[in-house]
Design a protein around this motif. Structure first.
Motif, mmCIF file in Angstrom:
data_model
loop_
_atom_site.group_PDB
_atom_site.id
_atom_site.type_symbol
_atom_site.label_atom_id
_atom_site.label_comp_id
_atom_site.label_asym_id
_atom_site.label_seq_id
_atom_site.Cartn_x
_atom_site.Cartn_y
_atom_site.Cartn_z
ATOM 1 N N ALA A 231 0.826 -1.208 0.000
ATOM 2 C CA ALA A 231 0.000 0.000 0.000
ATOM 3 C C ALA A 231 0.858 1.256 0.000
ATOM 4 N N GLY A 232 2.007 1.191 0.685
ATOM 5 C CA GLY A 232 2.888 2.348 0.787
ATOM 6 C C GLY A 232 3.432 2.834 -0.545
ATOM 7 N N LEU A 233 3.315 2.008 -1.592
ATOM 8 C CA LEU A 233 3.791 2.423 -2.911
ATOM 9 C C LEU A 233 2.894 3.480 -3.542
ATOM 10 N N THR A 234 1.592 3.471 -3.204
ATOM 11 C CA THR A 234 0.653 4.324 -3.939
ATOM 12 C C THR A 234 -0.291 5.137 -3.059
ATOM 13 N N THR A 235 -0.082 5.173 -1.761
ATOM 14 C CA THR A 235 -0.917 6.018 -0.900
ATOM 15 C C THR A 235 -0.058 6.660 0.175
ATOM 16 N N SER A 236 -0.580 7.711 0.792
ATOM 17 C CA SER A 236 0.194 8.466 1.780
ATOM 18 C C SER A 236 0.211 7.758 3.126
ATOM 19 N N ALA A 237 1.173 8.152 3.982
ATOM 20 C CA ALA A 237 1.249 7.587 5.328
ATOM 21 C C ALA A 237 -0.012 7.908 6.117
ATOM 22 N N SER A 238 -0.557 9.114 5.945
ATOM 23 C CA SER A 238 -1.779 9.496 6.657
ATOM 24 C C SER A 238 -2.943 8.598 6.261
ATOM 25 N N ASN A 239 -3.112 8.355 4.960
ATOM 26 C CA ASN A 239 -4.181 7.468 4.513
ATOM 27 C C ASN A 239 -3.994 6.054 5.046
ATOM 28 N N MET A 240 -2.744 5.590 5.105
ATOM 29 C CA MET A 240 -2.476 4.249 5.615
ATOM 30 C C MET A 240 -2.948 4.124 7.058
ATOM 31 N N GLY A 241 -2.603 5.122 7.868
ATOM 32 C CA GLY A 241 -3.014 5.086 9.264
ATOM 33 C C GLY A 241 -4.508 5.220 9.441
ATOM 34 N N MET A 242 -5.134 6.071 8.629
ATOM 35 C CA MET A 242 -6.572 6.295 8.760
ATOM 36 C C MET A 242 -7.373 5.060 8.341
ATOM 37 N N ILE A 243 -6.959 4.422 7.271
ATOM 38 C CA ILE A 243 -7.695 3.247 6.795
ATOM 39 C C ILE A 243 -7.493 2.073 7.746
ATOM 40 N N MET A 244 -6.301 1.964 8.344
ATOM 41 C CA MET A 244 -6.072 0.887 9.306
ATOM 42 C C MET A 244 -6.993 1.013 10.506
ATOM 43 N N PHE B 119 -16.164 9.311 -0.609
ATOM 44 C CA PHE B 119 -14.758 9.423 -0.983
ATOM 45 C C PHE B 119 -14.404 8.342 -2.001
ATOM 46 N N ASP B 120 -13.293 8.555 -2.653
ATOM 47 C CA ASP B 120 -12.843 7.662 -3.719
ATOM 48 C C ASP B 120 -11.552 6.990 -3.282
ATOM 49 N N PHE B 121 -11.499 5.663 -3.397
ATOM 50 C CA PHE B 121 -10.334 4.923 -2.951
ATOM 51 C C PHE B 121 -9.419 4.602 -4.138
ATOM 52 N N GLY B 122 -8.111 4.735 -3.897
ATOM 53 C CA GLY B 122 -7.124 4.329 -4.875
ATOM 54 C C GLY B 122 -6.657 2.916 -4.593
ATOM 55 N N ALA B 123 -5.724 2.419 -5.422
ATOM 56 C CA ALA B 123 -5.228 1.047 -5.259
ATOM 57 C C ALA B 123 -4.558 0.856 -3.904
ATOM 58 N N GLY B 124 -3.748 1.847 -3.489
ATOM 59 C CA GLY B 124 -3.070 1.735 -2.206
ATOM 60 C C GLY B 124 -4.046 1.691 -1.043
ATOM 61 N N ASP B 125 -5.145 2.440 -1.143
ATOM 62 C CA ASP B 125 -6.161 2.426 -0.096
ATOM 63 C C ASP B 125 -6.811 1.049 0.024
ATOM 64 N N LEU B 126 -7.064 0.408 -1.118
ATOM 65 C CA LEU B 126 -7.669 -0.922 -1.094
ATOM 66 C C LEU B 126 -6.713 -1.954 -0.494
ATOM 67 N N TRP B 127 -5.414 -1.808 -0.789
ATOM 68 C CA TRP B 127 -4.426 -2.684 -0.157
ATOM 69 C C TRP B 127 -4.475 -2.526 1.365
ATOM 70 N N MET B 128 -4.675 -1.287 1.832
ATOM 71 C CA MET B 128 -4.711 -1.030 3.263
ATOM 72 C C MET B 128 -5.962 -1.616 3.905
ATOM 73 N N VAL C 207 -13.056 8.817 11.748
ATOM 74 C CA VAL C 207 -12.131 8.238 10.765
ATOM 75 C C VAL C 207 -12.690 8.375 9.356
ATOM 76 N N LEU C 208 -14.001 8.111 9.179
ATOM 77 C CA LEU C 208 -14.621 8.241 7.861
ATOM 78 C C LEU C 208 -14.526 9.671 7.337
ATOM 79 N N LEU C 209 -14.771 10.640 8.212
ATOM 80 C CA LEU C 209 -14.649 12.038 7.811
ATOM 81 C C LEU C 209 -13.211 12.383 7.469
ATOM 82 N N LEU C 210 -12.281 11.812 8.247
ATOM 83 C CA LEU C 210 -10.867 12.089 8.024
ATOM 84 C C LEU C 210 -10.409 11.554 6.672
ATOM 85 N N VAL C 211 -10.812 10.310 6.361
ATOM 86 C CA VAL C 211 -10.449 9.717 5.072
ATOM 87 C C VAL C 211 -11.124 10.456 3.926
ATOM 88 N N GLY C 212 -12.390 10.889 4.153
ATOM 89 C CA GLY C 212 -13.149 11.554 3.102
ATOM 90 C C GLY C 212 -12.902 13.041 3.000
#
Length: 305
Positions: free
Chosen positions: A105-118, A162-171, A151-156
């Motif tokens: 996931a770290g290849l295509t999404t930000s560290a903030s998104n990684m933490g929020m989706i987790m 909100f729209d998820f990218g490939a890295g978000d789906l990996w997370m 968390v939903l508001l933060l991600v969105g």
């Protein structure tokens, strides 16, 4: 042995005030350390292939924990063989799959998104706990929902859509894997020592990753050993693996996966702060408001009556 098993599998609400507070602190320690690992993972995404990063993470973790855990593992080798199927399953979800998905996931999404989706994983932990017969209670449920809403508001970025990218789906896949691992911890045999369990999962996880590591090495080649690659690997190997996993496993045994999961909601707050300080990822007013909702939910969900 019967008394030990009873204590280990007691309902979270039955723990004493001191042990419950200790369990919350352990969950918080693991959460803060893991928050740093998302920043480290994102920082070396362009220099270390994901499978190679995860493989060396567990080799480093093994070296870090061996002096403390090898003796107990040897003494309990018969017990380990008896429960090898369960330990292998925990190794698959908690060691091999979870961390590989995070690095991917770290290849295509930000560290903030990684933490929020987790932060979605506590919801799955709570569902597992409820299916297992654990009572969540109105206060803890409300706290979990409040934190989830934040968390939903933060991600969105301030909205639910909100729209998820490939890295978000990996997370999201990583969140499911980690929640499954946490649910499995409730079934860990009480007589199996925490250190023996930890080092065995590290060994099995590294063995599971070895074939993929060999393929990655052949196809992608190795990575250059510099301060920018070795430093993050040491952090995720020693702190995010050896220290944080031991603290989390102990926390779940004391307060249960669902309650530890509520503390885990603090991770997006920690990751966003570290991302701002170390990677320059911005934090605006909307994010601060969402973090306040998360903190309030964590306070309600993790506190005793």
């Amino acid at each position: 042995m019967d008394r030990a098993r009873t204590v280990s599998h007691a309902e979270p609400g039955s723990t004493g005030k001191g042990s419950a507070g200790f369990g919350v602190l352990l969950a918080l320690l693991a959460t803060v350390v893991w928050s740093g690992s998302f920043v480290a993972t994102r920082g070396m995404a362009e220099t270390v292939p994901p499978v190679q990063a995860v493989f060396w993470r567990w080799i480093i973790a093994l070296l870090a924990v061996a002096p403390f855990a090898a003796r107990q593992a040897w003494q309990q080798r018969t017990l380990i063989r008896r429960h090898l199927g369960f330990i292998a399953l925990a190794s698959l979800f908690g060691v091999a799959l979870y961390n590989t998905l995070v690095h991917q996931a770290g290849l295509t999404t930000s560290a903030s998104n990684m933490g929020m989706i987790m932060a979605a994983s506590p919801v799955i932990m709570a569902l597992y706990a409820r299916l297992g017969g654990e009572r969540l209670g109105a206060r803890r449920t409300f706290g979990m929902l409040l934190a989830a809403f934040g968390v939903l508001l933060l991600v969105g970025d301030g909205s639910i859509g909100f729209d998820f990218g490939a890295g978000d789906l990996w997370m999201f896949a990583a969140a499911l894997s980690f929640a499954t691992y946490s649910a499995l911890l409730k079934r860990k045999p009480a007589e199996l020592g925490g250190l023996a369990f930890l080092i065995t999962t590290f060994v099995l996880g590294a063995l599971m990753l070895a074939p993929a590591y060999a393929v990655s090495l052949h196809v992608q080649g190795g990575f250059e050993t510099t301060a920018g690659t070795v430093g993050p690997l040491l952090y995720v190997g020693v702190f995010s693996s050896a220290v944080a996993f031991f603290a989390w496993n102990k926390a779940v045994s004391v307060i249960g996966a669902a309650r530890a999961g509520v503390v885990y909601y603090l991770q997006p707050v920690c990751v966003a702060g570290l991302g701002l300080l170390l990677l320059g990822e911005p934090t605006g007013p909307a994010q601060l408001l969402c973090m306040a909702l998360i903190l309030g939910g964590v306070g309600l969900g993790s506190a005793r009556r």
